[in-house]
Each structure stands twice: as structure tokens, then as C-alpha cells.
Design a protein around this motif. Structure first.
Motif, PDB file in Angstrom:
ATOM      1  N   ALA A 344       2.334  11.682  16.506  1.00 26.16           N
ATOM      2  CA  ALA A 344       1.807  13.161  16.172  1.00 26.16           C
ATOM      3  C   ALA A 344       2.390  13.484  14.795  1.00 26.16           C
ATOM      4  O   ALA A 344       1.580  14.247  13.943  1.00 26.16           O
ATOM      5  CB  ALA A 344       2.118  14.239  16.999  1.00 26.16           C
ATOM      6  N   LEU A 345       3.641  13.064  14.429  1.00 28.58           N
ATOM      7  CA  LEU A 345       4.256  13.421  13.217  1.00 28.58           C
ATOM      8  C   LEU A 345       3.489  12.929  12.103  1.00 28.58           C
ATOM      9  O   LEU A 345       3.211  13.390  10.840  1.00 28.58           O
ATOM     10  CB  LEU A 345       5.719  13.278  12.998  1.00 28.58           C
ATOM     11  CG  LEU A 345       6.627  14.177  14.027  1.00 28.58           C
ATOM     12  CD1 LEU A 345       7.757  13.761  14.287  1.00 28.58           C
ATOM     13  CD2 LEU A 345       6.387  15.697  13.398  1.00 28.58           C
ATOM     14  N   ALA A 346       3.254  11.534  12.257  1.00 27.54           N
ATOM     15  CA  ALA A 346       2.406  10.668  11.221  1.00 27.54           C
ATOM     16  C   ALA A 346       0.953  11.424  10.831  1.00 27.54           C
ATOM     17  O   ALA A 346       0.552  11.586   9.732  1.00 27.54           O
ATOM     18  CB  ALA A 346       2.018   9.302  11.802  1.00 27.54           C
ATOM     19  N   ALA A 347       0.489  11.796  11.998  1.00 19.83           N
ATOM     20  CA  ALA A 347      -1.085  12.371  11.806  1.00 19.83           C
ATOM     21  C   ALA A 347      -0.856  13.857  11.144  1.00 19.83           C
ATOM     22  O   ALA A 347      -1.751  13.905  10.299  1.00 19.83           O
ATOM     23  CB  ALA A 347      -1.731  12.550  13.086  1.00 19.83           C
ATOM     24  N   ALA A 348       0.382  14.536  11.304  1.00 21.90           N
ATOM     25  CA  ALA A 348       0.373  15.768  10.597  1.00 21.90           C
ATOM     26  C   ALA A 348       0.896  15.916   9.325  1.00 21.90           C
ATOM     27  O   ALA A 348       0.930  16.636   8.525  1.00 21.90           O
ATOM     28  CB  ALA A 348       1.466  16.571  11.437  1.00 21.90           C
ATOM     29  N   THR A 349       1.237  14.600   8.729  1.00 19.17           N
ATOM     30  CA  THR A 349       1.881  14.387   7.617  1.00 19.17           C
ATOM     31  C   THR A 349       0.918  13.818   6.628  1.00 19.17           C
ATOM     32  O   THR A 349       0.105  13.135   6.807  1.00 19.17           O
ATOM     33  CB  THR A 349       2.938  13.208   7.322  1.00 19.17           C
ATOM     34  OG1 THR A 349       4.058  13.677   8.435  1.00 19.17           O
ATOM     35  CG2 THR A 349       3.697  13.102   6.176  1.00 19.17           C
ATOM     36  N   ASP A 350       0.839  14.645   5.375  1.00 15.80           N
ATOM     37  CA  ASP A 350      -0.131  14.369   4.668  1.00 15.80           C
ATOM     38  C   ASP A 350      -0.028  13.065   3.583  1.00 15.80           C
ATOM     39  O   ASP A 350       1.137  13.065   2.880  1.00 15.80           O
ATOM     40  CB  ASP A 350      -0.204  15.881   3.213  1.00 15.80           C
ATOM     41  CG  ASP A 350      -1.517  15.375   2.026  1.00 15.80           C
ATOM     42  OD1 ASP A 350      -1.866  14.394   2.083  1.00 15.80           O
ATOM     43  OD2 ASP A 350      -1.833  16.600   2.051  1.00 15.80           O
ATOM     44  N   ALA A 351      -0.791  12.167   3.768  1.00 11.47           N
ATOM     45  CA  ALA A 351      -0.736  10.958   3.110  1.00 11.47           C
ATOM     46  C   ALA A 351      -0.623  10.824   1.808  1.00 11.47           C
ATOM     47  O   ALA A 351      -0.265   9.926   0.952  1.00 11.47           O
ATOM     48  CB  ALA A 351      -1.957   9.955   3.574  1.00 11.47           C
ATOM     49  N   ASP A 352      -1.253  11.912   1.140  1.00 11.24           N
ATOM     50  CA  ASP A 352      -1.179  11.995  -0.413  1.00 11.24           C
ATOM     51  C   ASP A 352       0.118  12.455  -0.864  1.00 11.24           C
ATOM     52  O   ASP A 352       0.842  12.166  -1.798  1.00 11.24           O
ATOM     53  CB  ASP A 352      -2.231  12.827  -0.909  1.00 11.24           C
ATOM     54  CG  ASP A 352      -3.772  12.127  -0.680  1.00 11.24           C
ATOM     55  OD1 ASP A 352      -3.634  10.916  -0.574  1.00 11.24           O
ATOM     56  OD2 ASP A 352      -4.453  12.888  -0.349  1.00 11.24           O
ATOM     57  N   VAL A 353       0.763  13.401  -0.096  1.00 11.24           N
ATOM     58  CA  VAL A 353       1.954  14.292  -0.538  1.00 11.24           C
ATOM     59  C   VAL A 353       3.168  13.371  -0.163  1.00 11.24           C
ATOM     60  O   VAL A 353       3.860  13.355  -0.912  1.00 11.24           O
ATOM     61  CB  VAL A 353       1.850  15.468   0.214  1.00 11.24           C
ATOM     62  CG1 VAL A 353       3.407  16.291  -0.382  1.00 11.24           C
ATOM     63  CG2 VAL A 353       0.916  16.400  -0.383  1.00 11.24           C
ATOM     64  N   PRO A 355       3.469   9.899   1.434  1.00 14.97           N
ATOM     65  CA  PRO A 355       2.928   8.559   2.241  1.00 14.97           C
ATOM     66  C   PRO A 355       3.762   7.731   2.721  1.00 14.97           C
ATOM     67  O   PRO A 355       3.991   7.205   3.699  1.00 14.97           O
ATOM     68  CB  PRO A 355       2.369   7.937   1.110  1.00 14.97           C
ATOM     69  CG  PRO A 355       2.895   8.340  -0.241  1.00 14.97           C
ATOM     70  CD  PRO A 355       3.202   9.689   0.082  1.00 14.97           C
ATOM     71  N   ASP A 356       5.367   7.998   1.984  1.00 17.44           N
ATOM     72  CA  ASP A 356       6.318   6.913   2.810  1.00 17.44           C
ATOM     73  C   ASP A 356       6.917   7.621   3.976  1.00 17.44           C
ATOM     74  O   ASP A 356       7.047   6.762   4.950  1.00 17.44           O
ATOM     75  CB  ASP A 356       7.453   6.897   1.644  1.00 17.44           C
ATOM     76  CG  ASP A 356       7.183   6.285   0.455  1.00 17.44           C
ATOM     77  OD1 ASP A 356       6.027   5.774   0.538  1.00 17.44           O
ATOM     78  OD2 ASP A 356       7.521   6.523  -0.806  1.00 17.44           O
ATOM     79  N   ARG A 357       6.821   8.829   4.127  1.00 20.55           N
ATOM     80  CA  ARG A 357       7.286   9.502   5.486  1.00 20.55           C
ATOM     81  C   ARG A 357       6.206   9.164   6.552  1.00 20.55           C
ATOM     82  O   ARG A 357       6.614   8.911   7.849  1.00 20.55           O
ATOM     83  CB  ARG A 357       7.697  10.805   5.262  1.00 20.55           C
ATOM     84  CG  ARG A 357       8.619  11.295   6.276  1.00 20.55           C
ATOM     85  CD  ARG A 357       8.929  12.737   6.307  1.00 20.55           C
ATOM     86  NE  ARG A 357       9.538  13.128   4.924  1.00 20.55           N
ATOM     87  CZ  ARG A 357      10.851  12.754   4.821  1.00 20.55           C
ATOM     88  NH1 ARG A 357      11.695  12.455   5.734  1.00 20.55           N
ATOM     89  NH2 ARG A 357      11.440  13.063   3.587  1.00 20.55           N
ATOM     90  N   ARG A 358       5.217   9.121   5.948  1.00 21.22           N
ATOM     91  CA  ARG A 358       3.910   8.970   7.120  1.00 21.22           C
ATOM     92  C   ARG A 358       3.985   7.488   7.583  1.00 21.22           C
ATOM     93  O   ARG A 358       3.836   7.416   8.714  1.00 21.22           O
ATOM     94  CB  ARG A 358       2.664   9.448   6.432  1.00 21.22           C
ATOM     95  CG  ARG A 358       1.292   9.110   7.315  1.00 21.22           C
ATOM     96  CD  ARG A 358       0.218   9.485   6.515  1.00 21.22           C
ATOM     97  NE  ARG A 358      -1.051   9.037   7.276  1.00 21.22           N
ATOM     98  CZ  ARG A 358      -1.847   8.179   7.628  1.00 21.22           C
ATOM     99  NH1 ARG A 358      -1.236   6.919   6.726  1.00 21.22           N
ATOM    100  NH2 ARG A 358      -2.862   7.907   8.161  1.00 21.22           N
ATOM    101  N   ALA A 359       4.268   6.840   6.668  1.00 15.41           N
ATOM    102  CA  ALA A 359       4.219   5.277   6.958  1.00 15.41           C
ATOM    103  C   ALA A 359       5.555   5.113   7.808  1.00 15.41           C
ATOM    104  O   ALA A 359       5.399   4.348   8.730  1.00 15.41           O
ATOM    105  CB  ALA A 359       4.395   4.511   5.679  1.00 15.41           C
TER     106      ALA A 359
END
Length: 917
Positions: A344-353, A355-359
Motif C-alpha cells: 500500500a505504501l509503494a502504491a501511495a508513493t509518487d514514483a516521480d517524486v 522513486p527510491d522509497r517506492r522501490a
């Protein structure tokens, strides 16, 4: 504040820190202790006290899961004040922007990031005093810890106070104090005394407690305030009434985590899921948590029961009551729930803003393997490296390897992760990753690279004779597979053999050189490192004289890097230490000084704390030999700030030349204590030379000869020529002419091959000391003539000294006085106290009392103040001086006020008119 019962001394330390900062005397304080002991409470006391007296307060909290994100902790501290960065010089603005991922660019100079942070905080503190609080500093990422420690050591007059709270590691806990914080002022919080423990426990009770249980809690809490507050709240009433029991195998922090787990278990299912999600997202971003809650199908107000239970607070940010709440909830969660929260956190994290935390969140959500996520992590590793976050890059690559389904790809990523871990200083983790890589399948080149890294790790850890052997085998296996890497490895093997320092390594050096003759030809135009390898091979296989021309050619190629050639810069960052020692081998002071300065610049620009200490050591040696002890002391202070072991070597060399016997003995002892873990190279190469200088200075020639004899067993000291003149002086004065004659023959051959004033002067002086009759005087005069045309002022002064001593023994008292006066003045001026006293004794023996050195106004200045005065007198602004010395402009201005007061002047114009030599 109840949590601060019994903390009077600690509160006074905090209040004194704030008082000094308000008065313009910045400082820092590290608060250490186990979990729950009251570190956060002491920081809260500091926050309240600071705000009540007009301070601005900025806070950063280290988070375990963020410890691999380069500059994450620093960004957290500086985020709300970054608008002040517009006042900084453009290079500093760019360094911060690249470090924080706001701008693309080359990896930022770590020292420039430190200076930019110092300047930024100084700008903020112009409006009001500033308190920076860093809680859970044991979880700071390496980059942030190094920069903040750098700032803490550099603050002076900016009205800044920094406080770090560091948790002592418990059994099985990976947290450990950042090495960068070692040496800062500190207070340690221990358990409360019994009286205060009883008072605190009584205040926490909800109902009367059986006296036996009360005493049990007092005993088992060990005075830990959080244990005293939390354990009674979490214990079932039946236990409180009669038989309160806790597992004795757990320490206090683990017990506290258990109490938080029990409290969270009573919460609704949705609350526990959202609480877990908050624990998995270390930024505390409430908006992000709300987006994740929607994706989980959980209501926004689901955290209400957790807030009511006192586990956390939700405002603009999510803040847990204590770090142990976060860790307890996360560790207690079922793996499927953990994956669901991260997904859920990955989906809620902006990949452009971001990307590393999303990864990173995506990686934690994977069950098994996932090539898409692994590739995303690999890209994150590249971005982290570009920002200068080597540790973060290594962590991303390690996770990428673990998630890679294809065995060959997994092995390749594990190999790259291992190299990154080793480069980041985590050799043990690198070894584990090498084992994963070795499981393969690997191609031939990859297998050779595995063996190469094993050799590098082995040499890095042990520093013994096995390192060169392993590196040599790796070089041979790479010859057909990767010629360029093979040549680099041969050069590494030669450097290791020269530097190891163990007796008998001379034959190993020759063996490595013979093997390196079979190195493949360079795949393209020879790089400086290629030329250096060829020159070293010639030197150790065909003799010193044969190798000198090739070595000069190699060093000239290294110096071409001053023009900014990237390949040459890479070579000098990696082999600058060896290149500078090679300049000493050919007695070329111009190359020596040029390479030392270029090595320093390259190390700074690379932000490489691993290479900077060696660069500082080389520069310190250069300055000592040229008689610039004050500037050498400045470099020694800079080396000490890196906290690398080599700073002891810079201190030892300077202490020896100054004649500070007690300091030298203390440093030698510290080096000796570290020696068994790092081989004998430090003791053999540095201490042997330094102690020979120290004892020659005091006139204890037998001790000097003994130290020099031990040192000359080291191939490293013979290679850089430092030891020969010390051994010859000591042996000739202690009645061991055979030893002096043998060393003189080698020194003379090397000097003739070099042909420089430095070389010829040392050889002539050494010949004079082993010669009797009129010929000796000719050699002394020749030595003075040569050395007067070099920068080696320290050796020139010592030549006047030994010539004067010889003249006195010859009964030529008047001539002796002239030489001894010159020696005494030169040695006293540069600060070579033992040699100067030796000259004074000789002068008194001629019937003349040496005149005391005429006092100068600049004598009142410290080494740092004199350096600042010289820079300002040369036209540099306070900001420019601060940039060079890694100090804030405000601190430079404070130093200038002291300089003006001590010199009796009032302006920079007057400073420019003063003699500051």
C-alpha cells in the motif's frame, strides 16, 4: 518533567550548552544510554528550554529502515530551512541540491556538503540561535552522520547547538553509534537511583500494588525510566496483584518492546493494520499514510484507538511515543500483513517524486522473487551512488540480488553489491554477498572478480603478507579476461607488498614485481597507473637507477591530472598515496608537492573519507620536511577530524620532529594497540621513522639507531627514502660505522640516479658524517649548497647543526658558532624544539649563550589564527576562507576579531601590511 527525575547534572549540561550558544559560542552534545533511559526526554527538555529562550529548533529522528538512504537524516533536519540556501555560494547550493535528489549531477563532495550544511545553519542562526536535535542517531545514514559530525566539530561562533541521542546497542540489536560521532562532548544516562525510581514508579501506578511486586519491578527495571512507566501499564492485574513475572532472558529494551506489543494486541484489527503501516513508513508523512489507508480499505480515523492508548500522535506528521513502539509493532506483525502494508505504501508513493522509497517499499512487499522490482532497485542503486550515497547504493543492490529470480543475474548483482559494500567499508557484508555470487553461475570474468574482491577484503582486514599473494593470483587470473583490471590489480599487489611492512617483505616485493613483468599490455593508451606499474616493475627487477626515468614519466602523467582529465583524476584518487611516495623515491620535491596537493584536491572532490587521511598524511610530511610545522599542524587537525587511523601517523611525525617525547610515546602506544588487528605496517613504516627522528633530535643516538634499524626492514621506508639519512646519522654517532656505510652506499646510488638538490644534499651530508679529516668539511659545504636550493628547510637546518657540531669537535669554535647560530635560529623558528635545544647545547659548549628568538606579534596567534590571517591578508573574504577551512563565515569573523585584538590592529588593511611569514 517526571521523566527527568534525578537528571540534574544532565539538565545543567544541556542548559550550559544552550547558554553558550546564545552567547555566540556554538557547541554539541552526544547523549548516550540504553533504550528507555531518558535520552528523548532530555532532548525534549532541551527543546522546551530552547524555545522558551528564543531559539529556533529543528529536529531529525533516525529511523532504522531509512538508514540506507543517503542524506535522509540530514534532509529531515534541513527541509524546513532550505529556502535559506539561496544565500549560499552556488557550489554549496548545488552540492545540497544533488545530495537531496533535487538536482541531477555528479556525486557531491562530502566535505562540500558539510560546509554547505554548516553555512546553511549559520544563515538560519543569524535571525535567532538555533538548536538542532537528532534523536536515535544510531540509525542515521552514514552520509548524514558524517556531515552532521563534521558540522558539530566545526561550529564555533554561529549561535548553534547540536544534540545527538544515541542508543547503546542491546543484545541482538544491529544499532550502533555512528563512528563519526566519536570524540564529541557527551553525557551518559544511567539508571535512576532507587529513591527516584520509587518516586517515578509510584507516579505511574493506577492502583495499589503488592509490595513484593513493587520491589520486583524496581529491581528488574534497573532504574530505566520507561520500564518503570510502561511495565505497570502493560502487566495484567493478576500479575500485579500477586506474581509479577518477566522473562529473565530479556534485557530492558526487549521487555519494553514486549509491553508495547501487548498494548497493541488489544486494538481493533483495522487499527493494528494502519499502525503497522505507519511503523513501516519512517517519514511520518500523514498525507501518505491517508493515501495508503484508502488503498487498504481502512478508515482515516482508524488510528484513534492507538492514539487513545498513547502509542502515537497524528497531526501533520505521525509521531510514535517512542522508537520502541515502532520497532515492537513492526517486528510483531505477521509477514503477510507486513507485505500488505508495504504494498500500500509503494502504491501511495509518487514514483516521480520519490522513486527510491517506492522501490524500497515494493521490495519489502515481494514474496519470493520479482525481476521488475529487482531492476527498479538496481536503478535506485545507481541514483544513490550518483548522490554520493555509497552505503545506500550497496543496500539497494543487496536487496536487488535477493529478489532476482534468474540465478546468473542474481549472482552478477550480488557481485556488484559485494563490491559496493566493500567500497562502503562493510567488508563482512561484502564477504556474505561474495558467497551468494560464488553460488553462480558466473562467467570466467565474474569468477576472477570474485577472487579479486576476496583478496582486497583479506588485505584490508589483515594487512599481512597474504594480501599481496592473493592480489597477485587475482591479477594473473584476470590477465586474459580483463587486461586493464589485471594491470590495476598487479599495481595493487605491488602497493600492498611495499606497504605491508613486515620484515622479509623485500623478497615478496621482488617476487610480485617479477610476476608483474608478465602483465598484459595496456588495452589502450597508457594511463598514469599503467606507467607507474611499469616503472615499479623496472625498479624492483632491474634496480633503482634503471627505474627512475620510468617513474618520473609516470609521475609527470599523474601531474597532468591537474588539468582535469577524468581518467587521470580517477588514477590519482586511487593511487595518489603511492604516487606521492614514488615522488619521494626519485627525490623530486616539485612532483612531491604537486602530487600531494592534487591528491588532496581529488580526495576532497570525491568526498572520499577513505582516501583523504592518506592525502593529509602526505601533505603533512611535505610540510614538515619543508619546515612549515604550523601548517603541518593544521593538516594534522584536519586528519584528526576524519577519525581515520592515519591521523595518528600525522600526529606522530609532527610530534617527533618537534621533539615532543611524551606525546610521541603516547601516540606510538595507540598505534601499537591497533597494530595486531591491522598487521605491522603502521608500526614499521611510520613509528620506526618517527622514533628515529625523535631520538636523533634529543641526541639519543643508540635509541635512534635501534628504531631506524627496525624501520629499514620495511620495504616501504626504503622505497620512499625517509629512513636512510636517519639511520646514517644515528649509526655514525653511536659507533656502528658498518651500518652507516651500507646505508650510505644505497642512499648515494639513489641520489646520483635522482640528481636533485634534495637527494644530493642528503647524500653529501651523510657522507660528511661518515668521513674523517678535511674531506668531511667539503661534504658538509656541498650539502648546504644543495639543500639551500631545495624546499627541504628542515633538512637544511639539521645540516647546519651537524656541520657546527663537527666544527666544534675540530676545535674551530668561531666557525662552529656561525653554523650553530644559523641552525638554532632556523630550528627554533620552525618549532623543531629538540633539535634546537641540541644546537643550543652545542653553542653553550663553544662559550656562547644562544639568543632567545625575538618575539613577534604573530607569536600570540594559534596555528589556525595565523593561517586565517595569512589568507585574509592575501585578499580572501571571510566566506572564501571559511570554504577553504570548512568553517562558517561567522566563525571566521570571530577568529578575525581575536586576531585583531592580539595584533593590536583594527582592520584588514592593517593585517595586509603586517609581516605574517
Amino acid at each position: 518533567m517526571a521523566h527527568l527525575l534525578g537528571r540534574r547534572a544532565e539538565r545543567e549540561a544541556v542548559d550550559a550548552l544552550l547558554s553558550r550558544a546564545r552567547a555566540g559560542r556554538s557547541g554539541s552534545l552526544v547523549v548516550r544510554g540504553e533504550a528507555g533511559i531518558g535520552k528523548t526526554a532530555l532532548l525534549e527538555h532541551a527543546r522546551a528550554a530552547a524555545r522558551s529562550t528564543g531559539f529556533r529548533v529543528e529536529v531529525s529522528v533516525g529511523v532504522e529502515s531509512e538508514s540506507q538512504f543517503a542524506f535522509a537524516g540530514l534532509h529531515q533536519l534541513c527541509a524546513s530551512v532550505l529556502h535559506h540556501a539561496s544565500a549560499l555560494p552556488e557550489p554549496q547550493q548545488r552540492a545540497l541540491a544533488v545530495a537531496f535528489g533535487e538536482q541531477a549531477g555528479d556525486p557531491p563532495d562530502r566535505f562540500l556538503v558539510g560546509l554547505a550544511t554548516l553555512s546553511l545553519l549559520a544563515e538560519v542562526a543569524e535571525a535567532a540561535p538555533l538548536l538542532c536535535l537528532v534523536d536515535d542517531a544510531q540509525w542515521l545514514d552514514d552520509a548524514s552522520a558524517q556531515v552532521l559530525a563534521f558540522v558539530a566539530r566545526r561550529v564555533s561562533a554561529e549561535r548553534i547547538a547540536l544534540m545527538f541521542a544515541v542508543r547503546d546497542p542491546a543484545r541482538g540489536d544491529a544499532a550502533a553509534e555512528p563512528a563519526a560521532l566519536a570524540g564529541l562532548p557527551e553525557v551518559r544516562l544511567d539508571g535512576l537511583g532507587e529513591a527516584h525510581a520509587r518516586e517515578l514508579l509510584t507516579s505511574a501506578l493506577r492502583a495499589p500494588l503488592d509490595e513484593r511486586v513493587f520491589e520486583r519491578i524496581i529491581a528488574e527495571s534497573y532504574g530505566n525510566p520507561l520500564a518503570l512507566l510502561e511495565l505497570p501499564l502493560s502487566a495484567p492485574a493478576a500479575q500485579l496483584a500477586g506474581g509479577y513475572e518477566l522473562p529473565s532472558a530479556l534485557d530492558v529494551p526487549r521487555r519494553l518492546e514486549e509491553s508495547f506489543r501487548r498494548r497493541s494486541h488489544s486494538l481493533p484489527v483495522d487499527t493494528r493494520l494502519l499502525l503497522l503501516t505507519a511503523a513501516a513508513e519512517p517519514t511520518g508523512d500523514a498525507a501518505l499514510l491517508r493515501r495508503a489507508a484508502a488503498l487498504l480499505g481502512v478508515a482515516d480515523d482508524a488510528l484513534g484507538p492507538a492514539e487513545a492508548a498513547g502509542l502515537l500522535q497524528v497531526n501533520a506528521r505521525v509521531r510514535f511515543r517512542h522508537p520502541l513502539v515502532r520497532s515492537a509493532i513492526y517486528r510483531d506483525a505477521a509477514p503477510p500483513d507486513v507485505r500488505r502494508a508495504h504494498e500500500a505504501l509503494a502504491a501511495a508513493t509518487d514514483a516521480d517524486v520519490d522513486p527510491d522509497r517506492r522501490a524500497w517499499h515494493r521490495a519489502q512487499a515481494v514474496l519470493g522473487t520479482d525481476e521488475h522490482v529487482a531492476a527498479e532497485l538496481e536503478r535506485s542503486a545507481g541514483r544513490a551512488r550518483a548522490r554520493g550515497g555509497l552505503a545506500a547504493s550497496a543496500a539497494f543492490m543487496q536487496q536487488a540480488a535477493a529478489l532476482t529470480p534468474d540465478p546468473a543475474t542474481r549472482a552478477g548483482r550480488a557481485l556488484e553489491a559485494a563490491y559496493a559494500k566493500h567500497e562502503a567499508g562493510a567488508s563482512e557484508a561484502a564477504s556474505d554477498l561474495l558467497a551468494m555470487a560464488a553460488a553462480g553461475p558466473l562467467d570466467a570474468l565474474q569468477r576472477a572478480r570474485v577472487e579479486l574482491l576476496r583478496a582486497r577484503i583479506a588485505y584490508h582486514v589483515a594487512r599481512d603478507g597474504e594480501g599481496p599473494v592473493m592480489l597477485l593470483k587475482a591479477a594473473e587470473s584476470l590477465a586474459r579476461l580483463h587486461p586493464a583490471l589485471s594491470r590495476e590489480t598487479y599495481l595493487d599487489a605491488l602497493d600492498a607488498a611495499i606497504s605491508t611492512g613486515d620484515p622479509g617483505m623485500g623478497s615478496a616485493v621482488r617476487d610480485v614485481a617479477e610476476a608483474a613483468r608478465r602483465a598484459p599490455v595496456p588495452p589502450g593508451p597508457p594511463r598514469p597507473a599503467d606507467l607507474l606499474l611499469d616503472g615499479l616493475v623496472t625498479t624492483f627487477t632491474r634496480g633503482h637507477a634503471a627505474g627512475v626515468p620510468e617513474l618520473r614519466q609516470a609521475l609527470a602523467a599523474f601531474c597532468d591530472g591537474v588539468s582535469g582529465d577524468p581518467a587521470t583524476d580517477a588514477d590519482i584518487r586511487r593511487w595518489g598515496w603511492l604516487a606521492a611516495r614514488t615522488a619521494m623515491t626519485v627525490f623530486d620535491e616539485d612532483l612531491f608537492f604537486t602530487l600531494g596537493a592534487h591528491h588532496m584536491r581529488s580526495a576532497r572532490e570525491a568526498g572520499a573519507l577513505a582516501t583523504l587521511p592518506a592525502a593529509l598524511l602526505v601533505q603533512s610530511v611535505m610540510l614538515v620536511l619543508s619546515g612549515e610545522f604550523t601548517r603541518a599542524a593544521e593538516q594534522t587537525e584536519a586528519a584528526a577530524a576524519t577519525k581515520a587511523g592515519l591521523h595518528l601517523h600525522t600526529r606522530l611525525i609532527l610530534a617527533a620532529w618537534r621533539g615532543h617525547a611524551e606525546e610521541a610515546a603516547e601516540i606510538t602506544s595507540m598505534i601499537g594497540q591497533a597494530g595486531p588487528a591491522r598487521g605491522r605496517s603502521a608500526e614499521m613504516i611510520i613509528a620506526g621513522y618517527a622514533l628515529a627522528v625523535l631520538h636523533n633530535g634529543s641526541g639519543d643516538y643508540a635509541a635512534a639507531q635501534s628504531a631506524a634499524a627496525r624501520g629499514i626492514e620495511s620495504e616501504g621506508l626504503k622505497y620512499n627514502n625517509l629512513i636512510y639519512s636517519e639511520l646514517i646519522e644515528a649509526a655514525s654517532r653511536s659507533g656502528q660505522p658498518e651500518s652507516a656505510t651500507e646505508a650510505l652506499a644505497e642512499l648515494t646510488a639513489r641520489a646520483n640516479a635522482a640528481g636533485t638538490p634534495w637527494a644530493l644534499g642528503l647524500a653529501a651530508r651523510s657522507r660528511a658524517m661518515t668521513t674523517t679529516g678535511p674531506d668531511a668539511e667539503d661534504h658538509y659545504r656541498e650539502a648546504i649548497d644543495h639543500l639551500a636550493r631545495s624546499r627541504m628547510a628542515a633538512h637544511l637546518a639539521r645540516t647546519h647543526l651537524v656541520y657546527g657540531e663537527w666544527l666544534r669537535r675540530e676545535g674551530r669554535r668561531q666557525d662552529a658558532r656561525e653554523q650553530l647560530r644559523t641552525a638554532h635560529d632556523m630550528l627554533t623558528t620552525m618549532g623543531a624544539e629538540a633539535f634546537a635545544e641540541r644546537a643550543a647545547r652545542e653553542l653553550r659548549a663553544t662559550g656562547e649563550h644562544p639568543q632567545k628568538r625575538t618575539a613577534k606579534p604573530t607569536d600570540a596567534l594559534t596555528a589556525q589564527e595565523l593561517h586565517i590571517a595569512r589568507l585574509v591578508a592575501g585578499g580572501a573574504t571571510s566566506r572564501e576562507v571559511g570554504t577553504q577551512l570548512f568553517l562558517s563565515p561567522r566563525t571566521i569573523e570571530a577568529h578575525l576579531r581575536n586576531i585583531f585584538r592580539k595584533l593590536g590592529i583594527t582592520s584588514r588593511r592593517q593585517l595586509r601590511e603586517m609581516p605574517l611569514s
